[in-house]
Design a protein around this motif. Structure first.
Motif, mmCIF file in Angstrom:
data_model
loop_
_atom_site.group_PDB
_atom_site.id
_atom_site.type_symbol
_atom_site.label_atom_id
_atom_site.label_comp_id
_atom_site.label_asym_id
_atom_site.label_seq_id
_atom_site.Cartn_x
_atom_site.Cartn_y
_atom_site.Cartn_z
ATOM 1 N N ALA A 105 0.823 -1.215 0.000
ATOM 2 C CA ALA A 105 0.000 0.000 0.000
ATOM 3 C C ALA A 105 0.855 1.263 0.000
ATOM 4 O O ALA A 105 0.491 2.269 -0.634
ATOM 5 C CB ALA A 105 -0.937 -0.013 1.202
ATOM 6 N N SER A 310 -6.654 0.520 -0.394
ATOM 7 C CA SER A 310 -7.310 -0.144 0.744
ATOM 8 C C SER A 310 -7.211 -1.660 0.629
ATOM 9 O O SER A 310 -7.041 -2.360 1.635
ATOM 10 C CB SER A 310 -8.773 0.296 0.844
ATOM 11 O OG SER A 310 -9.489 -0.016 -0.334
ATOM 12 N N ASN A 313 -3.735 -2.551 1.631
ATOM 13 C CA ASN A 313 -3.584 -2.446 3.088
ATOM 14 C C ASN A 313 -3.999 -3.754 3.771
ATOM 15 O O ASN A 313 -3.333 -4.216 4.707
ATOM 16 C CB ASN A 313 -4.419 -1.290 3.632
ATOM 17 C CG ASN A 313 -3.640 0.008 3.719
ATOM 18 O OD1 ASN A 313 -2.471 0.013 4.098
ATOM 19 N ND2 ASN A 313 -4.280 1.112 3.391
#
Length: 330
Positions: A105, A310, A313
């Motif tokens: 990320a 996201s 992540n």
């Protein structure tokens, strides 16, 4: 407003072949050149000849510097995505980069900032989101066809040949099931719910080469909604997805590149719908990229930068728990 976009293909691999087949059915797309890494120059020349591409550059850098290229499709190996995405953006090119956009990320955020700084369009090639069947699914869910979605189940597993040097099994090449196919499962589940999971429970088998050969996870969203996902590179599965709501459910065979969806509603006969697409289907994401550029957008509303970041992540956190860090990660 630009009538035809000149595309450059960075990396003449298997997926690039499918992508170019998709571009061929788009009247506003022209494949102007391919760039090959020097040891693979002959592959680049063969690729250009096969697809009728007029120019084959002897390095990725030459392709990026070419004046007649508007947008570059990056299909090089995972560790190269960040370097060449940023290089292309800084050279004034728009970028569509194969998934994963970056190895983690943090790197994806850096690429996104580079795109914003240079005012160029950037999108990760999560092509499944743009296929007609996926568009239909989003519309059905928005219209409440199956009520409130409570569960998603998705499997994406295949068995590759045993070869420690295979990119899928090689730590130095950013391999593993999560990076190659698990990313589809996570991104798809987040898309269905339109939110991010609040908790992720997971486990993996780390094989002898150090990569995750298979893993499973339960993603828990708000209000008790869940997604159950399985991914593997050494085990075959049907590639199905199930979207289960309070008023019925939807089955998607081979969801990541599928054309069919069967809807099961209470007290009704199941109905199967066909959502055909032209050529390879990669044309759908290319159309989205060109549409966004024409409209002056730097990212897609369907698959924005935040969606890419996201998902990464979540993947970063999973790999951290497994103790699986790639040797080239900073």
């Amino acid at each position: 407003m630009k009538d035809v976009f000149n595309w450059g293909i960075l990396g003449p691999g298997t997926i690039a072949n499918s992508f170019v087949e998709g571009l061929k059915v788009l009247k506003d797309a022209n494949v102007e050149a391919v760039g090959a890494f020097p040891p693979e120059l002959e592959n680049g020349k063969s690729f250009a000849k096969k697809h009728g591409i007029p120019n084959c550059y002897e390095s990725y850098e030459e392709l990026i510097d070419a004046k007649n290229i508007d947008i570059i499709y990056i299909s090089a190996l995972n560790p190269a995505h960040k370097k060449y995405s940023m290089m292309a953006l800084e050279a004034g090119k728009h970028v569509l980069c194969e998934k994963p956009l970056a190895i983690n990320a943090r790197d994806a955020e850096e690429i996104a900032r580079c795109a914003q700084k240079n005012k160029r369009f950037l999108m990760e090639g999560m092509w499944t989101k743009f296929l007609p069947v996926t568009v239909g699914i989003r519309n059905w869910i928005a219209d409440g066809l199956i009520g409130e979605v409570r569960q998603v189940k998705a499997d994406f597993c295949f068995r590759c040949d045993w070869n420690p040097g295979n990119r899928l099994l090689c730590m130095e090449l950013g391999g593993g099931a999560l990076m190659d196919v698990g990313i589809y499962n996570i991104s798809y589940s987040n898309m269905i719910y339109g939110s991010l999971p609040q908790k992720v429970t997971h486990d993996a088998y780390i094989g002898p080469t150090g990569v995750d050969e298979q893993s499973s996870a339960i993603l828990q969203y708000e209000n008790g909604q869940i997604a159950t996902i399985i991914q593997a590179v050494r085990t075959q599965s049907p590639w199905d997805a199930w979207i289960i709501g309070t008023e019925g459910y939807i089955h998607l065979p081979e969801f990541w590149h599928g054309k069919l969806a069967t809807v099961y509603l209470k007290n009704k006969e199941p109905l199967t719908y066909d959502f055909p697409f032209e050529a390879s289907g990669y044309n759908c994401e290319a159309e989205e990229a060109m549409r966004c550029i024409r409209e002056g957008k730097l990212q897609s509303d369907i698959h924005p930068h935040e969606s890419t970041i996201s998902t990464l992540n979540i993947m970063d956190a999973m790999r951290k728990d497994w103790g699986m860090a790639f040797p080239f990660e900073s």
